[in-house]
Design an enzyme around this catalytic site. Structure first.
Site, PDB file in Angstrom:
ATOM      1  N   LYS A 183     -36.542 -30.464 -17.549  1.00  0.00           N
ATOM      2  CA  LYS A 183     -35.137 -30.757 -17.216  1.00  0.00           C
ATOM      3  C   LYS A 183     -35.089 -31.502 -15.885  1.00  0.00           C
ATOM      4  O   LYS A 183     -35.802 -31.129 -14.934  1.00  0.00           O
ATOM      5  CB  LYS A 183     -34.367 -29.437 -17.124  1.00  0.00           C
ATOM      6  CG  LYS A 183     -32.877 -29.582 -16.843  1.00  0.00           C
ATOM      7  CD  LYS A 183     -32.211 -28.204 -16.844  1.00  0.00           C
ATOM      8  CE  LYS A 183     -30.729 -28.253 -16.601  1.00  0.00           C
ATOM      9  NZ  LYS A 183     -30.107 -26.922 -16.591  1.00  0.00           N
ATOM     10  N   SER A 204     -26.247 -26.323 -19.799  1.00  0.00           N
ATOM     11  CA  SER A 204     -26.500 -27.648 -19.281  1.00  0.00           C
ATOM     12  C   SER A 204     -27.861 -28.230 -19.680  1.00  0.00           C
ATOM     13  O   SER A 204     -28.044 -29.439 -19.595  1.00  0.00           O
ATOM     14  CB  SER A 204     -26.417 -27.602 -17.754  1.00  0.00           C
ATOM     15  OG  SER A 204     -27.393 -26.722 -17.222  1.00  0.00           O
ATOM     16  N   SER A 227     -27.474 -21.599 -19.398  1.00  0.00           N
ATOM     17  CA  SER A 227     -27.848 -22.975 -19.734  1.00  0.00           C
ATOM     18  C   SER A 227     -29.144 -23.128 -20.499  1.00  0.00           C
ATOM     19  O   SER A 227     -29.488 -24.239 -20.881  1.00  0.00           O
ATOM     20  CB  SER A 227     -27.945 -23.808 -18.463  1.00  0.00           C
ATOM     21  OG  SER A 227     -26.669 -24.245 -18.110  1.00  0.00           O
TER      22      SER A 227
HETATM   23  N1  GLN Z   1     -22.147 -23.381 -18.438  1.00  0.00           N
HETATM   24  C1  GLN Z   1     -22.358 -22.702 -17.213  1.00  0.00           C
HETATM   25  C2  GLN Z   1     -21.777 -23.484 -16.068  1.00  0.00           C
HETATM   26  O1  GLN Z   1     -21.291 -24.524 -16.283  1.00  0.00           O
HETATM   27  C3  GLN Z   1     -23.785 -22.394 -17.013  1.00  0.00           C
HETATM   28  C4  GLN Z   1     -24.538 -23.469 -16.341  1.00  0.00           C
HETATM   29  C5  GLN Z   1     -25.951 -23.098 -16.104  1.00  0.00           C
HETATM   30  O2  GLN Z   1     -26.440 -22.055 -16.545  1.00  0.00           O
HETATM   31  N2  GLN Z   1     -26.616 -23.929 -15.353  1.00  0.00           N
HETATM   32  O3  GLN Z   1     -21.796 -23.055 -14.956  1.00  0.00           O
END
Ligand code: GLN
Length: 475
Positions: free
Chosen positions: A77, A152, A176
């Site tokens: 990532k 994400s 994420s």
């Molecule tokens: N969807 C969550 C957010 O937007 C989780 C993001 C993540 O785990 N990096 O914060």
């Protein structure tokens, strides 16, 4: 699409029996990457370097001194540092930024002969649940191209699901890894906070962030976890607790009398897709039929998870992201007269909408007049949520739930409504608030043929238990 053997075990057997070479493997993955460019999964592909490295590792295999991850081709990532490569975080502000050092996880992977094939797309600074917040455009879900892959770490999940690599490193702050794994029909593991060094992971919310793994099966995930876990002097929050033999444990399973499993009614309430609900309940029934004890437990503060998660992570993000000022890293606005204008313009032009929303929310909840009412209160709620888990784990060893309330949604469906997007994290974010480990395993498909996962949460540092119970659940 060319198929490579599905598991690291098979790959390593084929490599030692000389049925394939690492160069063949990398070529196949590169072909899959090139043929599926429209999915928009990779931000950078390390084509020539991956091939060169593959040839070196083939030589090592021939001379019998290859590392434990020989044959593992991995995507990363683009929030994790790989030396001399771009580190964009899916953001315009870092779109041309190159990093000078390897993250600890990357050093550890390379020392065991893993091959890094490239950096994958993600929501900007890991903020989002659909990958629609990337400066580089959204990733398409390989299962259904009209839908999001989740976020994400959408690029990580898609790269594994579309057979562009064997495994992927992603990061989690609130789900994420598990949510995109669920949307793309693969497995995603978020380890205990502190199990895996965060050195070289760009910070979103430091008391939540953790690096984790996407894969097709628990053996592969165990092999990678074993290599990247453990204390790191460069990360003061990394734990010194010894790293078990995850590979051996991932090949075991529990006997029914050995463990107690819990499920929380709060995770099966309104808003949960009926197909997911039935799929998860069916798995629970199947465990019961095999003699496992499954009992209802309560996580009474679940209703405050989303609020406290977004207050605390936005507060931390607003502070962490202050370093991107147009001076020290990345993009600088060209048309500014004064220094202050340069700061404002660089940040205004460099960050996307979601990141700005979080910075504003974060600075607001940390401001003198509102600190007690929001930030401090949310910290107290975080403690209550941790206590919920401590109480529950006094009674049971694992907690089972759905990973997400819905399957992959269509592009544009939630982007205008941040709240409905945030609700996607309803079953995952509590795990990050509490710092415990959890895994999402493929569970079934909904009426439209879209995959969904089942989530298993475990006690702190019981990643081994999650890998073992994977075998029981998948039976
Ligand atoms: N969807 C969550 C957010 O937007 C989780 C993001 C993540 O785990 N990096 O914060």
């Amino acid at each position: 699409m060319k198929k490579n053997p599905l598991s690291l075990k098979e790959i390593q057997k084929d490599l030692t029996e000389k049925n394939i070479t690492c160069v063949d493997l990398v070529k196949n993955y590169l072909e899959n990457i090139n043929e599926q460019k429209d999915l928009n999964v990779f931000i950078s592909v390390f084509e020539s370097e991956a091939l060169e490295r593959a040839a070196e590792i083939d030589d090592k295999i021939n001379s019998g001194n290859a590392g434990k991850l020989a044959g593992a081709v991995i995507s990363v990532k683009d929030v994790i540092s790989v030396k001399d490569k771009k580190l964009t975080c899916g953001s315009k502000i870092l779109s041309e930024f190159e990093t000078l050092y390897n993250a600890t996880v990357i050093e550890r992977l390379l020392s065991e002969d893993a091959i890094i094939i490239g950096k994958v797309n993600c929501d900007e600074f890991a903020m989002g649940s659909s990958n629609e917040n990337s400066f580089f455009g959204p990733v398409k879900n390989p299962v259904d191209n009209s839908r999001v892959p989740g976020g994400s770490s959408g690029g990580s999940a898609a790269s594994v699901a579309a057979n562009m690599c064997l495994l992927s490193l992603g990061s989690e702050t609130g789900g994420s890894i598990r949510q995109p794994a669920s949307f793309c029909g693969i497995t995603g593991l978020k380890a205990t906070y502190g199990r895996i060094s965060r050195f070289g992971l760009v910070a979103f919310a430091s008391s939540f962030d953790s690096i984790g793994i996407f894969g097709n099966n628990n053996y592969d995930i165990a092999a990678l976890l074993k290599v990247i876990s453990g204390y790191d002097k460069n990360d003061s929050t990394s734990s010194g607790i010894s790293v078990p033999d995850y590979i051996k444990l991932s090949e075991q399973r529990f006997k029914p009398e050995e463990i107690k499993i819990g499920f929380a009614a709060e995770y099966f309430e309104e808003g949960l897709d009926p197909d997911i609900k039935n799929g998860v309940l069916e798995k629970i029934d199947s465990l019961k039929r095999r003699g496992f004890q499954v009992e209802e437990i309560s996580l009474p503060h679940t209703k405050y998870v989303i609020q406290s998660y977004y207050i605390l992570t936005s507060a931390e993000a607003s502070s962490n992201l202050s370093r991107f000022d147009g001076v020290r890293y990345g993009y600088r606005s060209e048309h500014s007269e004064t220094m202050e204008e340069m700061y404002v313009n660089s940040r205004s032009e460099g960050f996307g909408d979601e990141v700005k929303r979080r910075i504003m929310l974060g600075t607001y909840v940390l401001s003198a007049g509102y600190y007690d009412a929001y930030y401090k209160k949310a910290q107290k709620v975080r403690r209550l949520i941790m206590n919920d888990f401590e109480n529950a784990f006094g009674k049971v060893d694992f907690i089972i739930s759905p990973t997400t309330p819905n399957t992959a949604f269509r592009f544009g469906e939630k982007i205008e409504d941040p709240l409905s997007m945030y609700l996607n994290d309803i079953y995952t974010a509590s795990v990050n608030l509490a710092g415990i480990p959890a895994i999402s395993i493929p569970c079934g498909k909904d009426r439209n043929g879209l995959p969904f996962g089942i989530q298993i949460m475990g006690k702190k540092f019981d990643e081994s238990g999650l890998l073992k119970i994977w075998n029981n659940i998948s039976e």
